[in-house]
Design an enzyme around this catalytic site. Sequence first.
Site: not given
Length: 803
Positions: A489, A548, A408, A537
């Site tokens: 979507y 860090d 996407d 799917h």
Amino acid sequence: MWSTSLSLLALLGSTLAIPNPKISSIRRPGWRPNARRRDLPTDSTDTSSSSPTTTAPKHNIWNSLSNDEAADVIGFLHSRDDLNLTAVEDAGAWDNTILVVDLLAPNKTDALSYMDGEGEKPDRWAIASMLFGATEEPYAQDWVVGPIPITNNSVYYPYTFGTHAPDAKIRVYDIDDHYSLFTDTALEMKDVINDLLNATIENDDDLGSTFDIWGIDPLWHETDENGNDRVIDWVGFWRIPETLQMNHGSINFDGETLLPQGLYMQFDITGRDSSKWFLMGILYGDEYYQSVDEFRSAWKASSFEKYTPNMPGKWINTDQTGKKLCLEEEAPPMSVQPGGQRFKVDEDNKYVEWMDFTFYLTFTRDTGMRLYDIRYKGQRIIYELGLQEAIAHYAGNDPVQSGTSYMDTYYGFGPYAFSQVPGYDMPLYAYCVNTSFHASEISRSHRCGISIFESDLNHPIQRHSTSSYVSVTKGIALTVRSISTVGNYDYNFDYNFYMDGTIETIVRASGYIQSAYYAKNDEYGYHIHDGLSGSMHDHALNYKVDFDILGTNNTLVKHVIEPITKEYKWFNGTRNTMHMVRKEVESEDDGKMNWSANSQEQVIVVNKDAPNKYGEPRGYKIMPSRGGAGMHLTITNSTNLLNSAGFATHAYYVTKQKDSELRASNAWNDYDTANPLVNFDKFFDGENLVQEDLVMWFNLGMHHVPHTGDLPNTVFTTAQGGMVLTPHNYLLSDPSRQSSQQIRIDYDDGEVGDVYTFDSQQATGQVDLTQISWDPTTYGGDVAVRKFPYDPQNPYADTESIV
């Protein structure tokens, strides 16, 4: 800017800058070739009156390109004769054009020198993606441009440092418009189509108003008998929903992806000479025909099997339907912010302070919002946190479903982060952040593309009760939210910050499923409507988190809970019990991992050189929190994605930080998945991982087999995934004890003795709902400014979606 009360020109003057979708000439030819546009009014919501401000300690060196900077870069590139660029507005498929201009993030070493000390502020550089169509073998290429602002010392060169492809180039095989090939073929068999698909097609206009024709993504490559590479496209017919008349206009509910028709065509589109493109075959009812004539002959036979047409209707509409629920028309509970906003913002630097957290915010065309320099109690814990790529990998008995594996970022999350709806997408009191992107030589701005708000979790973060007292602390969170509608979507992205030092990354999915025709698809989904199958799917969304922990020297450890049979001095015999085993991930050779069975591994990033007073290394734990957390692709060695899905084969990964490994993927990988610009697998080259600067990459997602409850739209309830990053031996106790939002009630024999509220203020008085109301008629779309030629004084309304 961040407050939506600004005027239109102010909005466009210095907003967050992000690129847009590809220009129409390089979009998938069959994917809605004519995107709809609509002119919309501006949003007049004013959220600034109760917004405390602050001043960032340093400039936001990750801040997106301003409109002026983007125009400067684009003008500079057009002045380079060797690039032979054409303005996008005047360009055709055989021209060279600028696709996207965005900020190239500074190298981490330079960034830390500036952020943590007296180092110079890093120069700003841009990355410009260009499409070179003036050749028989067109390609896309990423270029570095800078420093900016442009001067006589500015340079430009291919971004080879951050890619795995020679000269940062990737071949483009579908730059030319093939749509007329699809429609011409369809009209050749209009008699068959009219019968099988219950249509009335006589000409181009009829076809265009009834069906869209689109299919696989990415394209296929096959080798012919002579060893030559052939480019293959499979497309299907999708019915266009009917137009419905409303009180003030008309609407098409966006349910086209629910209307596959079960008829597919295969084409060879190799090369740029359209006269050499041809139909290879037709598929209907799992039967393959090599020509229109063969298909027509079979159709005329009495033994030909016809299948139920998949027709539109009210079942694809999302409006209220059915019997009204009892009391449901009454106003539901709502959130208010009685004391005003409790976080601070530096609008210019996109810097946020909330309780003990601080962070910088930026936005990109490819992946939307990302966070940098996340600090907790003054210490950086995360250098970078953000989405990398989102795959939706389909499967089915037809070639379109089997051949669809969307990446996407090709379409981009930034371009489709449309305005959020107050009171629905976000609380009415949420703080609005406008976002912008630069693509196709136009800058577009989304009003309220990001919202920031504090909310009550409706459950306490802590509680305990005894026979003499009860102690409870409110659960409060700060949420940073963006919602992108990429095609069918709608992805809801949240970063949640909690009072105990935890950060949660959440993604939810709603919208229309991309479905399959029902015929002979039982192995790949449920029969969910008359002519419809839910197309199974996988969603795999990859995130980068550059930890860090008390510095850049960190180690990934696993504290494994294992069953054991053990003897003890104080027990006669053996006992079946469990114990904890501490392990380190020492090398990138072991850097690809899945979550353990029964969640028996605690995965922690620690700094071995910074133990707490008890000798335990301080760190942050990472663990799945909800829904489909940790999902990766089910399919192994994807035939569609080839060398472009290395980040989606496992649940999480760890690598040594390198400035050349900025992203797990590249938006243009979709053009040629066998030869991607970024191949994530090449990140793993045996580097030492003990007390090094580490980057984790984790996947969120879900295995989705749509059922009847996904009609008309999938709901957020179950389609979600989350990951928690939480302190682990980092502090000496629970930091949420600092919160004043708690109560202790002492009681004895049913009578309250003392009540302690720790100076927290309880909301009093009356709520004036007119102060937090919102007028839906002010909801607005995008605002655009042309970049070449640069025309900042004439912005215009322009909202464009994929479907």
